[in-house]
Each structure stands twice: as structure tokens, then as C-alpha cells.
Scaffold this active site. Structure first.
Site, PDB file in Angstrom:
ATOM      1  N   SER A   1       0.781  -1.210  -0.303  1.00 12.43           N
ATOM      2  CA  SER A   1       0.039   0.028  -0.027  1.00 12.43           C
ATOM      3  C   SER A   1       0.957   1.019  -0.086  1.00 12.43           C
ATOM      4  O   SER A   1       0.901   2.184   0.947  1.00 12.43           O
ATOM      5  CB  SER A   1      -0.688  -0.034   1.232  1.00 12.43           C
ATOM      6  OG  SER A   1      -0.101   0.071   2.553  1.00 12.43           O
TER       7      SER A   1
ATOM      8  N   GLU B   1      -3.995  -2.306   9.856  1.00 18.28           N
ATOM      9  CA  GLU B   1      -3.182  -2.822  11.034  1.00 18.28           C
ATOM     10  C   GLU B   1      -3.737  -2.378  12.319  1.00 18.28           C
ATOM     11  O   GLU B   1      -3.996  -0.951  12.543  1.00 18.28           O
ATOM     12  CB  GLU B   1      -1.760  -2.277  10.887  1.00 18.28           C
ATOM     13  CG  GLU B   1      -1.134  -2.738   9.577  1.00 18.28           C
ATOM     14  CD  GLU B   1       0.234  -2.146   9.261  1.00 18.28           C
ATOM     15  OE1 GLU B   1       0.768  -1.212  10.202  1.00 18.28           O
ATOM     16  OE2 GLU B   1       0.706  -2.326   8.224  1.00 18.28           O
TER      17      GLU B   1
ATOM     18  N   GLU C   1       1.833  -9.615   6.789  1.00 16.14           N
ATOM     19  CA  GLU C   1       2.662  -9.253   7.676  1.00 16.14           C
ATOM     20  C   GLU C   1       2.898 -10.161   9.083  1.00 16.14           C
ATOM     21  O   GLU C   1       3.668  -9.854  10.000  1.00 16.14           O
ATOM     22  CB  GLU C   1       2.624  -7.918   8.443  1.00 16.14           C
ATOM     23  CG  GLU C   1       2.638  -6.642   7.015  1.00 16.14           C
ATOM     24  CD  GLU C   1       2.367  -5.366   7.538  1.00 16.14           C
ATOM     25  OE1 GLU C   1       1.366  -5.370   8.549  1.00 16.14           O
ATOM     26  OE2 GLU C   1       2.686  -4.443   6.808  1.00 16.14           O
TER      27      GLU C   1
ATOM     28  N   GLU D   1      -1.809   6.024  12.712  1.00 19.07           N
ATOM     29  CA  GLU D   1      -1.122   6.361  11.764  1.00 19.07           C
ATOM     30  C   GLU D   1      -2.014   6.430  10.326  1.00 19.07           C
ATOM     31  O   GLU D   1      -2.856   5.392  10.205  1.00 19.07           O
ATOM     32  CB  GLU D   1       0.034   5.207  11.400  1.00 19.07           C
ATOM     33  CG  GLU D   1       0.768   5.178  10.390  1.00 19.07           C
ATOM     34  CD  GLU D   1       1.652   3.947  10.057  1.00 19.07           C
ATOM     35  OE1 GLU D   1       1.934   3.270  11.127  1.00 19.07           O
ATOM     36  OE2 GLU D   1       1.812   3.585   8.849  1.00 19.07           O
TER      37      GLU D   1
ATOM     38  N   ASP E   1       2.801   8.485   7.402  1.00 18.53           N
ATOM     39  CA  ASP E   1       3.415   7.343   6.544  1.00 18.53           C
ATOM     40  C   ASP E   1       3.116   7.859   5.236  1.00 18.53           C
ATOM     41  O   ASP E   1       4.135   8.515   4.474  1.00 18.53           O
ATOM     42  CB  ASP E   1       2.846   5.928   6.865  1.00 18.53           C
ATOM     43  CG  ASP E   1       3.444   4.864   5.733  1.00 18.53           C
ATOM     44  OD1 ASP E   1       4.587   5.291   5.342  1.00 18.53           O
ATOM     45  OD2 ASP E   1       2.942   3.732   5.893  1.00 18.53           O
TER      46      ASP E   1
ATOM     47  N   LYS F   1      10.837   4.544   6.405  1.00 26.44           N
ATOM     48  CA  LYS F   1      10.890   3.467   5.578  1.00 26.44           C
ATOM     49  C   LYS F   1      12.176   3.557   4.527  1.00 26.44           C
ATOM     50  O   LYS F   1      11.937   4.620   3.544  1.00 26.44           O
ATOM     51  CB  LYS F   1       9.785   3.069   4.665  1.00 26.44           C
ATOM     52  CG  LYS F   1       8.544   2.699   5.772  1.00 26.44           C
ATOM     53  CD  LYS F   1       7.049   2.292   4.832  1.00 26.44           C
ATOM     54  CE  LYS F   1       6.087   1.728   5.543  1.00 26.44           C
ATOM     55  NZ  LYS F   1       4.640   1.997   5.090  1.00 26.44           N
TER      56      LYS F   1
ATOM     57  N   HIS G   1       8.670  -2.044   8.742  1.00 24.38           N
ATOM     58  CA  HIS G   1       8.958  -3.036   7.683  1.00 24.38           C
ATOM     59  C   HIS G   1       7.926  -2.556   6.719  1.00 24.38           C
ATOM     60  O   HIS G   1       7.390  -1.615   6.889  1.00 24.38           O
ATOM     61  CB  HIS G   1       8.372  -4.456   8.304  1.00 24.38           C
ATOM     62  CG  HIS G   1       7.142  -4.377   8.535  1.00 24.38           C
ATOM     63  ND1 HIS G   1       6.362  -5.610   9.122  1.00 24.38           N
ATOM     64  CD2 HIS G   1       6.048  -3.322   8.815  1.00 24.38           C
ATOM     65  CE1 HIS G   1       5.205  -5.279   9.345  1.00 24.38           C
ATOM     66  NE2 HIS G   1       5.148  -3.981   9.248  1.00 24.38           N
TER      67      HIS G   1
ATOM     68  N   LYS H   1       8.252  -0.664  13.930  1.00 28.84           N
ATOM     69  CA  LYS H   1       6.929  -1.409  13.596  1.00 28.84           C
ATOM     70  C   LYS H   1       7.345  -2.294  12.690  1.00 28.84           C
ATOM     71  O   LYS H   1       7.807  -2.531  11.588  1.00 28.84           O
ATOM     72  CB  LYS H   1       6.171  -0.329  12.839  1.00 28.84           C
ATOM     73  CG  LYS H   1       4.661  -0.937  12.513  1.00 28.84           C
ATOM     74  CD  LYS H   1       3.637   0.016  11.842  1.00 28.84           C
ATOM     75  CE  LYS H   1       3.810  -0.194  10.478  1.00 28.84           C
ATOM     76  NZ  LYS H   1       2.352   0.734   9.763  1.00 28.84           N
TER      77      LYS H   1
END
Ligand code: PGA
Ligand code: ZN
Length: 421
Positions: A42, A166, A207, A290, A317, A342, A370, A394
Site C-alpha cells: 500500500s 493494521e 505481515e 497512523e 506514513d 521506511k 517493515h 513497527k
């Protein structure tokens, strides 16, 4: 410092079964550093480009042989003989010449950047995080990040699960890293039992978190998490809290400017969505939220921050994609109070750390993460987190490419404090 003698690169598999790039950088001393790159399912629209082959005969177009050849034929000739990570990153940026690395591919550039850092750390007989602290003149923090562990996943990471991507357990309090890891994994086991007892599937998503098919609504997952914390023998809100990543860009309609939650069978205006989420405050022991709003909905982010001020960290993010300019803008607009980091969103180690340095200056959290699409076994993000003094990392709870990160964290703890074992 060590000059680069040779660079090798290859296509390997990432966690999703599609390729990624691995590079080996060999210094004149013969010391070698190896690194591999991860990428998202995503992904934010402004991330540095993951260069794919677009050759439909291999891996349905997802091959990375072009990126590999860019390392061998373009990057290597330009940087062999060079030394110093910042110089090398700068040289690769000039060679690429675009703002988003679409020319050489961020997957090519980052693999070399990370592999060089690792080779240089080995050459210096340093832990990778120590080398990063020296190279970027970071404070010599030895604070270890706490685990922020994905427990239930949906959205693009699983079929027929929650709309929110998540639901995470974030460790709280002053436990050591190994104790925190133990606690979160015990909560994961307790959650498995709860899901089973409710007749829900305990199959996992991208994940390694549970993806309960047929879950009633988006709030239900949080009830499960609180029960799991308690059943594992921990105190919600004191020892373990809840974090969310809605990945809201995935259910936002740019034309209508509405958010659609399938499980609620309803469209929400940004104001309605903020009110809907706000009802959960006080009911659950939240640590952070987030991407609760879309990356295309900048104007509403500050409203959300204001709404939860002092109670919940608002993590950007997709909004900021580890990009210093976007992060600066988010800080100025008070659109977020923490940033997810990231490496592959930025595309070089130097730019990733520059983005973290801005957070450090402002006293805001960084959370190295990750990826949900193709994660590699590389544990660079953990050393990055220690180097910049991150509050959390995370990472998902199971699957080899995820537990590798927690194992690295525990090794660093042992290195810092040999008596801890
Ligand atoms: P992604 O998801 O790696 O698939 O983008 C992880 C996240 O959104 O944090
Ligand atoms: Zn996210």
C-alpha cells in the site's frame, strides 16, 4: 575509511514471492557488506520509485533485472574507488538525476547505499548503528526502540478482513528489549486463543498478523486486543497499548473526497470519519494512530492532530513517505506528531537519516518500519532505529523476515549490556 573495490548485485525473492534487489559492496580490504531492499503493498504515491522490469514474461512484470543491471553497469563504474557513505549517496543521486529516482530505481540505489554502510561498519569493527551515528554525527544514544507489533491486519494486506490495515500492540513502560519482545509475543498467542474461541480464522496476512475473515466491524479488533493483553497477564495502558494504521489512502475516493468503510457499509466525509474515530478515544488504550486520513487530504490532518492533542501520537506514513520536504511541510502545518520511516521510500540511507534528524530536532518520534508487500530478511531498519534513538520499530510478529528484526534488536541489547543474558 574503505574505498569500494567491487560491487555485485542480484535478484532475490522478497517475502511476497516476487523479486527484490540484493547488493554486495566489497572494499579494498576485502571486507564485504550485503543488503537487500523491501517495498510496500500500500505504497504512498510520492515514494521513491521501485523500478520494475515491466516484462510480463517474468514474474508478471515484477522482475528487477533492470535495477540489478543499473547497479552493475551504471552505479558500479561511477562509485568504485569512492569512500564515505554521504559522498557515495550524493554521487548516486547525481547519476540518477531525477527527484524520485525513477531513472536508476530506488531499489538499485538503496541496495548499494545500505550494503556500503554495512561494509564500512565491518571494516571499522563497529556495530552498524555505531557506524551510522559516527557518519551522520548523531547523538550517541543507546536507547532501544520498543516493539510496535502488527497483531491484526486487513486492507490491502489480507482478503476479507478489516478495512483498517493494521491493529498493533505497542509496548509501554521501562522493560528491556527482550522482555518487550516476549510480552508482545505472549499477547499474540493470547489473541490467537481468543480468535479461535470466537470461531475466527487464525490464518495470517502479509505481515504475519492475524487476518480474521468475517470480522464483524472495524472496532471489534480493538476489543480483541485489549482482551489479549489482559489474558496474557499484562496491564492495558500501562504495559501495552494499542496503535492503529488505517492506511486511509486505500479507502479514500479522490473525486468525492469521501472515505468508504466496507464493514460499516458507509461513506464518511473527513469530518465524519474524524468523529467516528474520536468515539474510540477513552475506550481503548491508544498510543498512536497512523494514516487515519488519506495522503490526498492534507487539510484535515491538522484537525485530527488538534482533536487528539496530548493523548495520541499522529503518525504520518503515506503523507510524508520519509521525504524531508514533505516532513518539513507536515511539521509546519502541524499535520502529524510522528513519522514512519521506511528506507525504500527515501531511497538512500543519507536521505532517510536526514529525515530522522529533522524529527530529532523537533523532538518528534521516528518509527522505522517493515513493509507489507515484499519484505526482505535485511535488519537494517533496527540499527537505523537505534542510531537515531527511535521510540518504536513497527514490525509484524511472525514469519522469518519479521522475527529477524526482533532478533537483531535483542542481539543489540545483549551487545550493549552483556549481563542482560
Ligand atoms: P506497506 O504497508 O508496506 O504495504 O505500504 C505498511 C504500512 O502502511 O505501514
Ligand atoms: Zn502505514
Amino acid at each position: 575509511m574503505g574505498k569500494i573495490k567491487q560491487i555485485e548485485a542480484r535478484e532475490i525473492l522478497a517475502s511476497g514471492g516476487a523479486p527484490t534487489v540484493e547488493a554486495t559492496v566489497i572494499l579494498e580490504s576485502g571486507v564485504a557488506g550485503e543488503a537487500s531492499v523491501s517495498y510496500g503493498a500500500s505504497a504512498g504515491s510520492k515514494e521513491a520509485v521501485v523500478l520494475l522490469d515491466a516484462d510480463s514474461r517474468r514474474f508478471k512484470g515484477k522482475g528487477m533485472l533492470r535495477a540489478v543491471s543499473h547497479i552493475k553497469e551504471k552505479i558500479a563504474p561511477a562509485i568504485i574507488g569512492m569512500e564515505g557513505l554521504k559522498n557515495i549517496d550524493q554521487k548516486m543521486l547525481e547519476l540518477d538525476g531525477t527527484h524520485n529516482k525513477e531513472n536508476l530505481g530506488a531499489n538499485a540505489i538503496l541496495a548499494v547505499s545500505m550494503a556500503y554502510a554495512r561494509a564500512q561498519a565491518i571494516e571499522n569493527k563497529q556495530m552498524l548503528y555505531e557506524y551510522l551515528q559516527d557518519e551522520f554525527e548523531l547523538p550517541k544514544s543507546t536507547k532501544l526502540p520498543k516493539p510496535m507489533v502488527v497483531m491484526i491486519e486487513g486492507g490491502k494486506h489480507a482478503d476479507n478482513s478489516t478495512d483498517l490495515q493494521e491493529y498493533l500492540i505497542s509496548a509501554l513502560g521501562n522493560k528491556g528489549a527482550a522482555e518487550n519482545v516476549q510480552m508482545t509475543m505472549e499477547i499474540y498467542e493470547a489473541l490467537k486463543k481468543i480468535l479461535k474461541s470466537e470461531g475466527k480464522s487464525t490464518n495470517v496476512g502479509n505481515e504475519g498478523a492475524f487476518a480474521p475473515n468475517g470480522i464483524e466491524n472495524n472496532e471489534k479488533a480493538m476489543e480483541y486486543l485489549v482482551r489479549a493483553i489482559e489474558n496474557a497477564g499484562y496491564q492495558p495502558g500501562a504495559e501495552a497499548g494499542i496503535s492503529l494504521d488505517a492506511a486511509a489512502s486505500e479507502f479514500y475516493n479522490k473525486e468525492t473526497q469521501k472515505y468508504h468503510l466496507k464493514l460499516e457499509n458507509r461513506d464518511f466525509s473527513p469530518e465524519e470519519l474524524i468523529e467516528y474515530f474520536a468515539q474510540w478515544i477513552g475506550k481503548y488504550p491508544f498510543v498512536s494512530w497512523e494514516d487515519m486520513l488519506s495522503e490526498y487530504d492534507w487539510e484535515n490532518w491538522p484537525r485530527l492532530v488538534e482533536k487528539v492533542e496530548g493523548k495520541i501520537k499522529i503518525i504520518a506514513d503515506d503523507l510524508t513517505v520519509t521525504n524531508t520536504k514533505l516532513w518539513q511541510e507536515a511539521i509546519e502545518k502541524k499535520a502529524a506528531t510522528a513519522i514512519l520511516i521506511k528506507l525504500n521510500q527515501a531511497g538512500t540511507v543519507s536521505e532517510t537519516i536526514e529525515c530522522c534528524q529533522l524529527a530529532i530536532q523537533e523532538g518528534l518520534w521516528t518509527i522505522p518500519s517493515h513493509r507489507g508487500g515484499g519484505e526482505s530478511n535485511d535488519t537494517f531498519l533496527v540499527d537505523l532505529a537505534v542510531a537515531v534513538g527511535s521510540e518504536y520499530i513497527k514490525v509484524g510478529p511472525t514469519r522469518g523476515e519479521r522475527v529477524a528484526k526482533y532478533n537483531r534488536l535483542m542481539r543489540i541489547e545483549e551487545y550493549l549490556n552483556p549481563q542482560s543474558r
